[in-house]
Design a protein around this motif. Sequence first.
Motif, short mmCIF file in Angstrom:
data_model
loop_
_atom_site.label_atom_id
_atom_site.label_comp_id
_atom_site.label_asym_id
_atom_site.label_seq_id
_atom_site.Cartn_x
_atom_site.Cartn_y
_atom_site.Cartn_z
N VAL A 28 23.36 4.83 -40.93
CA VAL A 28 22.88 5.80 -41.90
C VAL A 28 21.63 6.47 -41.33
CG1 VAL A 28 22.03 6.15 -44.25
CG2 VAL A 28 23.81 4.45 -43.80
N TYR A 30 19.66 11.14 -46.00
CA TYR A 30 20.23 11.28 -47.34
C TYR A 30 19.56 12.46 -48.02
CZ TYR A 30 15.94 9.36 -49.26
OH TYR A 30 14.63 9.16 -49.61
N THR A 42 19.12 14.04 -52.18
CA THR A 42 19.37 13.80 -53.59
C THR A 42 19.37 15.13 -54.32
OG1 THR A 42 17.02 13.45 -53.97
CG2 THR A 42 18.35 11.49 -53.56
N SER A 95 23.94 13.57 -50.98
CA SER A 95 24.85 13.10 -49.93
C SER A 95 24.13 12.10 -49.04
CB SER A 95 25.35 14.28 -49.09
OG SER A 95 24.30 14.88 -48.39
N LEU A 96 24.93 11.28 -48.40
CA LEU A 96 24.45 10.27 -47.47
C LEU A 96 25.06 10.63 -46.12
CD1 LEU A 96 22.87 7.56 -47.46
CD2 LEU A 96 25.05 6.43 -47.82
N LYS A 112 28.85 13.40 -43.67
CA LYS A 112 28.68 12.75 -44.96
C LYS A 112 29.61 11.55 -45.07
CE LYS A 112 27.40 17.00 -47.25
NZ LYS A 112 27.75 18.01 -48.25
N THR A 158 30.11 6.16 -50.51
CA THR A 158 29.68 4.78 -50.75
C THR A 158 29.59 4.51 -52.23
OG1 THR A 158 27.99 3.13 -50.30
CG2 THR A 158 27.23 5.37 -50.62
N VAL A 218 27.20 2.59 -53.31
CA VAL A 218 25.78 2.28 -53.49
C VAL A 218 25.13 3.42 -54.28
CG1 VAL A 218 23.59 1.88 -52.31
CG2 VAL A 218 25.72 0.96 -51.36
N SER A 245 22.68 6.23 -55.52
CA SER A 245 21.87 7.14 -54.70
C SER A 245 20.38 6.80 -54.75
CB SER A 245 22.10 8.59 -55.13
OG SER A 245 21.75 8.78 -56.49
N GLN A 305 19.17 4.04 -54.31
CA GLN A 305 18.96 3.00 -53.30
C GLN A 305 19.17 3.51 -51.87
OE1 GLN A 305 17.74 0.22 -54.35
NE2 GLN A 305 18.10 0.59 -56.51
N TRP A 306 19.60 4.75 -51.70
CA TRP A 306 19.91 5.27 -50.38
C TRP A 306 18.74 5.19 -49.39
CZ3 TRP A 306 23.25 10.20 -51.58
CH2 TRP A 306 24.49 9.78 -52.07
N LEU A 316 18.89 2.34 -47.13
CA LEU A 316 19.99 2.28 -46.17
C LEU A 316 19.68 3.00 -44.86
CD1 LEU A 316 23.11 2.90 -48.44
CD2 LEU A 316 22.26 0.73 -47.55
#
Length: 135
Positions: free
Chosen positions: A51, A54, A56, A61-62, A76, A79, A81, A83, A85-86, A89
Amino acid sequence: MTEDLRIKESNTLVNRNIIICFVILAVLAYVMELKKWANFKEDGKLVTATVVDYSTGRYASLTATFDYNKKVFQGKVQTSVLSEQWPQLVGRSLKALYSEKENMVVLLVFPEDFKAYHIKPDSISTWVRDHLVHY
């Protein structure tokens, strides 16, 4: 009076036909999505994705990079998970499934994912599962 009834009946038929068309389109879209995921699971190759970024907001997108067939890809990833918490990552490497045919990458974080693809969970994936996964 008879004309008013005919107009009402005609409007009712038109409205019913519009609703039927929307229902048919929704079912078709759902079937196509199921087929896409079936192709993805069948065609997907296991990769290790790192990763790198990211974003928001409206278009969250991650972004991750990974090697496949001696080429480096960046794009991209999907996940489960949350966002929020991104940021935790970024810089981490996680197992992912990549489908060239569907042009899609999904990070593997659920225990079921590891079982399905015969992968032993590593410390990062266990950490993600325990702290960041949204069920």
